[in-house]
Design a protein around this motif. Structure first.
Motif, PDB file in Angstrom:
ATOM      1  N   ASN A  50      -1.939-126.078-132.806  1.00 53.23           N
ATOM      2  CA  ASN A  50      -0.950-126.482-133.730  1.00 53.23           C
ATOM      3  C   ASN A  50      -0.336-125.810-134.467  1.00 53.23           C
ATOM      4  O   ASN A  50       0.333-125.993-135.687  1.00 53.23           O
ATOM      5  CB  ASN A  50      -1.497-127.850-134.563  1.00 53.23           C
ATOM      6  CG  ASN A  50      -1.708-129.099-133.587  1.00 53.23           C
ATOM      7  OD1 ASN A  50      -1.097-129.878-133.116  1.00 53.23           O
ATOM      8  ND2 ASN A  50      -3.187-129.212-132.994  1.00 53.23           N
ATOM      9  N   HIS A  51      -0.434-124.296-134.118  1.00 51.63           N
ATOM     10  CA  HIS A  51       0.259-123.439-134.899  1.00 51.63           C
ATOM     11  C   HIS A  51      -0.168-123.081-136.342  1.00 51.63           C
ATOM     12  O   HIS A  51       0.614-122.782-137.368  1.00 51.63           O
ATOM     13  CB  HIS A  51       1.926-123.593-135.118  1.00 51.63           C
ATOM     14  CG  HIS A  51       2.193-124.098-133.829  1.00 51.63           C
ATOM     15  ND1 HIS A  51       2.567-123.231-132.563  1.00 51.63           N
ATOM     16  CD2 HIS A  51       2.815-125.309-133.394  1.00 51.63           C
ATOM     17  CE1 HIS A  51       3.163-123.835-131.509  1.00 51.63           C
ATOM     18  NE2 HIS A  51       3.380-125.168-132.049  1.00 51.63           N
ATOM     19  N   TRP A  52      -1.505-123.219-136.609  1.00 50.20           N
ATOM     20  CA  TRP A  52      -2.100-122.830-138.025  1.00 50.20           C
ATOM     21  C   TRP A  52      -3.022-121.589-137.600  1.00 50.20           C
ATOM     22  O   TRP A  52      -3.849-121.601-136.686  1.00 50.20           O
ATOM     23  CB  TRP A  52      -2.925-123.812-138.314  1.00 50.20           C
ATOM     24  CG  TRP A  52      -2.072-125.049-139.020  1.00 50.20           C
ATOM     25  CD1 TRP A  52      -1.248-125.960-138.527  1.00 50.20           C
ATOM     26  CD2 TRP A  52      -1.632-125.181-140.382  1.00 50.20           C
ATOM     27  NE1 TRP A  52      -0.531-126.950-139.311  1.00 50.20           N
ATOM     28  CE2 TRP A  52      -0.990-126.076-140.640  1.00 50.20           C
ATOM     29  CE3 TRP A  52      -2.206-124.197-141.530  1.00 50.20           C
ATOM     30  CZ2 TRP A  52      -0.586-126.731-141.791  1.00 50.20           C
ATOM     31  CZ3 TRP A  52      -1.609-124.661-142.758  1.00 50.20           C
ATOM     32  CH2 TRP A  52      -0.801-125.787-142.920  1.00 50.20           C
ATOM     33  N   LYS A  53      -2.619-120.472-138.046  1.00 54.09           N
ATOM     34  CA  LYS A  53      -3.557-119.193-137.844  1.00 54.09           C
ATOM     35  C   LYS A  53      -4.749-119.546-138.636  1.00 54.09           C
ATOM     36  O   LYS A  53      -4.557-119.678-139.876  1.00 54.09           O
ATOM     37  CB  LYS A  53      -2.867-118.127-138.301  1.00 54.09           C
ATOM     38  CG  LYS A  53      -3.589-116.829-138.289  1.00 54.09           C
ATOM     39  CD  LYS A  53      -2.957-115.582-138.744  1.00 54.09           C
ATOM     40  CE  LYS A  53      -3.496-114.168-138.671  1.00 54.09           C
ATOM     41  NZ  LYS A  53      -4.172-114.039-137.389  1.00 54.09           N
ATOM     42  N   VAL A  54      -6.003-119.323-138.062  1.00 53.62           N
ATOM     43  CA  VAL A  54      -7.269-119.112-138.979  1.00 53.62           C
ATOM     44  C   VAL A  54      -7.662-117.999-139.210  1.00 53.62           C
ATOM     45  O   VAL A  54      -7.918-117.332-138.387  1.00 53.62           O
ATOM     46  CB  VAL A  54      -8.257-119.934-137.793  1.00 53.62           C
ATOM     47  CG1 VAL A  54      -9.721-120.078-138.575  1.00 53.62           C
ATOM     48  CG2 VAL A  54      -8.005-121.510-137.406  1.00 53.62           C
TER      49      VAL A  54
ATOM     50  N   ASN B 245       1.812-120.520-141.360  1.00 51.99           N
ATOM     51  CA  ASN B 245       0.866-121.211-141.941  1.00 51.99           C
ATOM     52  C   ASN B 245      -0.417-120.597-141.607  1.00 51.99           C
ATOM     53  O   ASN B 245      -0.672-120.280-140.378  1.00 51.99           O
ATOM     54  CB  ASN B 245       0.971-122.619-141.938  1.00 51.99           C
ATOM     55  CG  ASN B 245       2.116-123.192-142.556  1.00 51.99           C
ATOM     56  OD1 ASN B 245       3.220-123.438-141.772  1.00 51.99           O
ATOM     57  ND2 ASN B 245       2.389-123.468-143.758  1.00 51.99           N
ATOM     58  N   ALA B 246      -1.457-120.908-142.519  1.00 50.90           N
ATOM     59  CA  ALA B 246      -2.798-120.281-142.234  1.00 50.90           C
ATOM     60  C   ALA B 246      -3.704-121.269-142.805  1.00 50.90           C
ATOM     61  O   ALA B 246      -3.438-122.269-143.755  1.00 50.90           O
ATOM     62  CB  ALA B 246      -3.020-119.007-142.635  1.00 50.90           C
ATOM     63  N   TRP B 247      -4.868-121.566-142.194  1.00 45.35           N
ATOM     64  CA  TRP B 247      -6.066-121.951-142.706  1.00 45.35           C
ATOM     65  C   TRP B 247      -7.382-121.059-142.704  1.00 45.35           C
ATOM     66  O   TRP B 247      -7.407-120.362-142.121  1.00 45.35           O
ATOM     67  CB  TRP B 247      -6.609-123.268-141.806  1.00 45.35           C
ATOM     68  CG  TRP B 247      -7.820-123.970-141.831  1.00 45.35           C
ATOM     69  CD1 TRP B 247      -8.987-123.323-141.433  1.00 45.35           C
ATOM     70  CD2 TRP B 247      -8.078-124.878-142.709  1.00 45.35           C
ATOM     71  NE1 TRP B 247     -10.106-124.173-141.743  1.00 45.35           N
ATOM     72  CE2 TRP B 247      -9.430-125.285-142.516  1.00 45.35           C
ATOM     73  CE3 TRP B 247      -7.344-126.115-143.278  1.00 45.35           C
ATOM     74  CZ2 TRP B 247     -10.268-126.336-143.062  1.00 45.35           C
ATOM     75  CZ3 TRP B 247      -8.031-127.053-143.828  1.00 45.35           C
ATOM     76  CH2 TRP B 247      -9.553-127.362-143.832  1.00 45.35           C
ATOM     77  N   CYS B 248      -8.179-121.155-143.999  1.00 46.45           N
ATOM     78  CA  CYS B 248      -9.390-120.208-144.230  1.00 46.45           C
ATOM     79  C   CYS B 248     -10.023-121.300-145.260  1.00 46.45           C
ATOM     80  O   CYS B 248      -9.777-122.089-145.558  1.00 46.45           O
ATOM     81  CB  CYS B 248      -8.704-118.926-144.755  1.00 46.45           C
ATOM     82  SG  CYS B 248      -8.015-119.103-146.482  1.00 46.45           S
ATOM     83  N   GLU B 249     -11.436-120.775-144.890  1.00 49.33           N
ATOM     84  CA  GLU B 249     -12.398-121.497-145.811  1.00 49.33           C
ATOM     85  C   GLU B 249     -13.258-120.228-146.541  1.00 49.33           C
ATOM     86  O   GLU B 249     -13.558-119.508-146.066  1.00 49.33           O
ATOM     87  CB  GLU B 249     -13.409-122.099-144.603  1.00 49.33           C
ATOM     88  CG  GLU B 249     -12.769-123.114-143.858  1.00 49.33           C
ATOM     89  CD  GLU B 249     -13.756-123.664-142.648  1.00 49.33           C
ATOM     90  OE1 GLU B 249     -15.076-123.423-142.979  1.00 49.33           O
ATOM     91  OE2 GLU B 249     -13.460-124.238-141.581  1.00 49.33           O
TER      92      GLU B 249
END
Length: 781
Positions: free
Chosen positions: A533-537, A549-553
């Motif tokens: 869904n076009h979110w870079k992890v 957009n990006a997602w990180c933990e």
């Protein structure tokens, strides 16, 4: 001009002549019958390349017998070269002007110099007497015209301190009384109080580092200024006087208080002394606060009083905490607190916040009312509990703080949780279900940072840290998904939550990909769903490029809580500092904003949370604060719908209890601490032109002490003074000081020789980052 420069000029000027009626002198003779100047001749030779000394043959130090000096003048001494444009100066130790004049009677070894008194000049006073040190300092005809005491003590001290006096500025000596105290102080380095404290700290080792003259001067200064003889009275007598702080010893104590960690042995010295009887003073706290023994007794008394709270009703315990704070607050200002010897006095400040906040029960009104009250004041109780626990290390002190927390905080915590649970029936939980959840709205160039277990109060701390680092932080309250565990809440906080659902037969609170039914357990399918869904992890160390957009933990708050229990309180700030660094790195990489989200909060109770039991026959899966009920099982437990599938119901433990094993730290239930969280949207300060994060609004010097006032976002900042703003090694203060709650701080420059020098005032973040600076002049303009 320094004294040595004036002396050199006076010597050289004695060779000035009138070329119309005179020939140039062949040398300058400097007789010194009593050898008063002899000790500083090597120092003067570094300034006077033309200075030679009468003595044993040692050409490498420009020293030799009279016949050799004659050879130097004649240019017949190949082992020495003199400046061509300077008249040679011959220093004659043990020789007077009269010795040279009485040619027939002078020693044979001196006779080669006798005729030089006619071809050269003699450096002498206007009355033709040889220059003594006293005469040169006092005389206004060829000397320096200073005000010098003439008693024997002053003369002896002057002789010993001469080599230090040479480097003093002449202008600073004008109008100053130069007596034995001045010379002795000069000999000991110009800071007798510092030397006294170092002696008290090091004992005999201090004397071993001093020459005989410096030690003698140090003793004389102490006798004169403090009526105390280190040589005769000893270290323990000095330690006792320091603790008593009477008369001139008060200023010594003040100096010690500014940087007690520089003198680590002084407390043990004082402990070896017998303190005065507590009962002889009308105001014992004021008179005895210099004694660590007194502080120890106060800590023991406070420990006893806190433990006694466990036998009191909550309202009486809170009242008692406020009384104890009033009695012990003074001790936080003493050196013993800075040295880590007053942990309970420090904890009392935070326990007072818990007592004040918990006076108001969160057990009235609607859910919205509870949310407003908690966001305004209630979270401060949770935060203060962490701060109180962070103050203590020893088991007995931990027990005392634990007793206080359980007496005043646990009843409030339990009452608010039960009331919230009573308000929330199966359909009125404000966090809703996936059916009512809104789609995740991300702005362009936004990176979402997931932090496991970022409780409301921890988020407030993180927000404050970020602001001190120059970030703008927007806060938004939200309710977690139920149950408040990572398996359920992490997916609910993600940007792809609308593409996730829960299976009817799920008993571990793990949702799945709605389109395929693949479980999100392990994290692989959540990352794949984000990518699709076009979110870079991004991984833990990857910052990305700020595009899309990006997602990180990041962040280990929850795992640290489960592993450490109540000791999470001692580690929460370093954990938050790491998260702040991560956010800063993401913003520096080009992301327009970083949105910080979390899955749940937690409960923390030293001494363990209460427990309740549930039959294993009723549950498919039982966690600390929640349990999946077997299909068809009958239970009196209050049931709630699972966020991901309302058809699936589960039980939550009443109040703040846990199912089964008792622990300090847990989550998964329904309480404000577990379920009400803060989302943070963090941006750089570029959007606020003209507004400074923190700025100096007042700078005041009193001697070498500088007091500043700061406006703006100054929480958690510290004050330093440096000669180079960006170089921590150039700090000139005794110790860096944190800003107080009112934005003020005071630091001391220890080296008096820096007075009048330019420097920079700097404000530092907890990580040591430079936040603001201002130029100043040490000691004031």
């Amino acid at each position: 001009m320094r004294v040595i420069e004036h002396l050199v000029k006076t010597l050289r000027d004695s060779a000035i002549f009138n070329p119309e009626v005179q020939v140039a002198p062949s040398c300058i003779l400097w007789p010194d019958k009593d050898r008063q100047w002899e000790a500083v001749i090597p120092r003067l030779q570094s300034e006077l390349a033309e200075l030679l000394v009468l003595g044993e043959y040692a050409p490498e130090s420009r020293t030799g017998p009279a016949i050799w000096l004659r050879c130097v003048i004649a240019g017949k001494a190949p082992d020495v070269t003199l400046p061509a444009d300077r008249v040679p100066v011959f220093y004659l130790p043990g020789v007077s002007r009269q010795d040279l004049r009485a040619i027939e009677d002078c020693p044979e070894l001196l006779k080669p110099l006798a005729e030089l008194q006619y071809r050269g000049v003699i450096w002498s006073q206007a009355n033709a007497k040889d220059w003594t040190i006293m005469a040169f300092l006092k005389s206004d005809q060829g000397g320096m015209g200073l005000d010098v005491a003439q008693d024997n003590d002053a003369k002896n001290a002057m002789q010993l301190a001469l080599y230090r006096l040479l480097d003093e500025e002449l202008e600073l000596l004008k109008g100053k009384r130069l007596d034995k105290d001045y010379f002795n102080t000069l000999l000991t380095g110009g800071d007798p109080v510092r030397d006294l404290l170092r002696w008290l700290d090091l004992g005999d080792a201090f004397q071993a580092t001093r020459g005989a003259n410096e030690w003698k001067a140090f003793v004389e200064v102490c006798k004169s200024q403090l009526a105390f003889n280190p040589q005769a009275d000893g270290v323990l007598a000095g330690a006792s006087k320091l603790a008593t702080r009477e008369g001139p010893w008060h200023s010594v104590w003040e100096r010690y208080s500014e940087a007690p960690k520089r003198y680590p042995n002084i407390p043990s010295r004082i402990r070896q002394c017998k303190p005065p009887d507590l009962g002889i003073f009308d105001t014992p706290a004021e008179k005895l606060s210099g004694w660590p023994q007194w502080n120890d007794e106060q800590e023991k008394a406070l420990q006893h009083d806190l433990l006694a709270l466990s036998h009191m009703p909550a309202h009486e315990a809170r009242k008692r905490v406020l009384e104890l704070e009033k009695a012990h607050a003074l001790r936080r200002e003493l050196v013993w607190a800075e040295l880590g010897e007053s942990p309970l006095a420090l904890a009392a400040k935070h326990l007072t916040v818990v007592a004040e906040v918990s006076k108001t029960a969160l057990a009235a009104g609607s859910v919205a009312d509870l949310q407003a009250m908690y966001a305004t004041q209630g979270w401060r109780a949770d935060d203060a509990v962490l701060s109180a626990l962070a103050c203590v290390d020893k088991a007995a002190d931990v027990d005392a703080v634990t007793a206080a927390v359980r007496a005043i905080y646990l009843p409030w915590l339990e009452e608010s949780a039960r009331y919230l649970q009573k308000l929330v029936d199966g359909s009125s939980y404000p966090g809703g279900t996936i059916a009512s959840a809104k789609a995740f709205a991300a702005s362009k160039g936004e990176c979402v940072l997931f932090v496991d277990g970022l409780r409301f109060d921890a988020a407030r701390r993180l927000s404050a840290v970020l602001e001190t680092r120059g970030c703008q932080v927007a806060e938004a309250m939200s309710w977690t998904a139920l149950p408040s565990v990572t398996a359920t809440g992490k997916a609910a906080a993600s940007p792809v939550r609308t593409k996730i659902s829960g299976a009817d037969d799920c008993d571990d609170f793990e949702p799945c990909v709605a389109a395929t039914g693949q479980s999100l357990k392990g994290g692989y399918h959540l990352k794949k769903l984000l990518n699709d869904n076009h979110w870079k992890v991004l991984d833990r160390t990857e910052n990305g490029n700020g595009q899309g957009n990006a997602w990180c933990e990041f962040g280990d708050i929850d795992s640290e809580g489960h592993a450490r229990g109540w000791k999470l309180a001692k580690h929460i700030d370093p954990l938050l500092a790491e998260i702040a660094e991560r956010i800063g790195a993401l913003l520096a990489a080009g992301w327009n904003s970083v949105r910080v989200v979390t899955d749940h909060g937690w409960l923390l109770m030293p001494g363990k949370l209460p427990t309740i039991q549930m039959s294993k026959d009723l549950t498919d899966n039982k966690w600390g604060r929640c349990a999946a009920i077997k299909p068809g099982a009958s239970t009196s437990e209050r049931l709630y719908p699972w966020f991901w599938n309302p058809n699936q119901q589960f039980a939550l433990a009443d109040g703040v209890s846990c199912y089964g094993k008792s622990v300090d730290y847990n989550h998964g239930g329904l309480s404000l601490q577990e379920c009400l969280v803060l989302d943070l949207v963090v941006t750089r300060t570029g959007g606020m032109p003209g507004k400074q994060v923190a700025e100096f609004i007042d700078i005041t010097w009193k001697g070498l002490r500088c007091t500043v006032a700061v406006d703006g976002q100054y929480a958690n900042l510290s004050l330093d003074i440096r000669t180079q703003a960006g170089d921590p090694a150039s700090s000139v203060v005794v110790s860096v000081k944190p800003l107080k709650d009112n934005g003020t701080a005071s630091v001391v420059v220890e080296n008096e020789e820096l007075q009048g020098h330019a420097a920079f005032l700097v404000l530092l973040s907890p990580s040591g980052e430079l936040v603001a600076e201002a130029s100043t002049v040490i000691g004031g303009e």
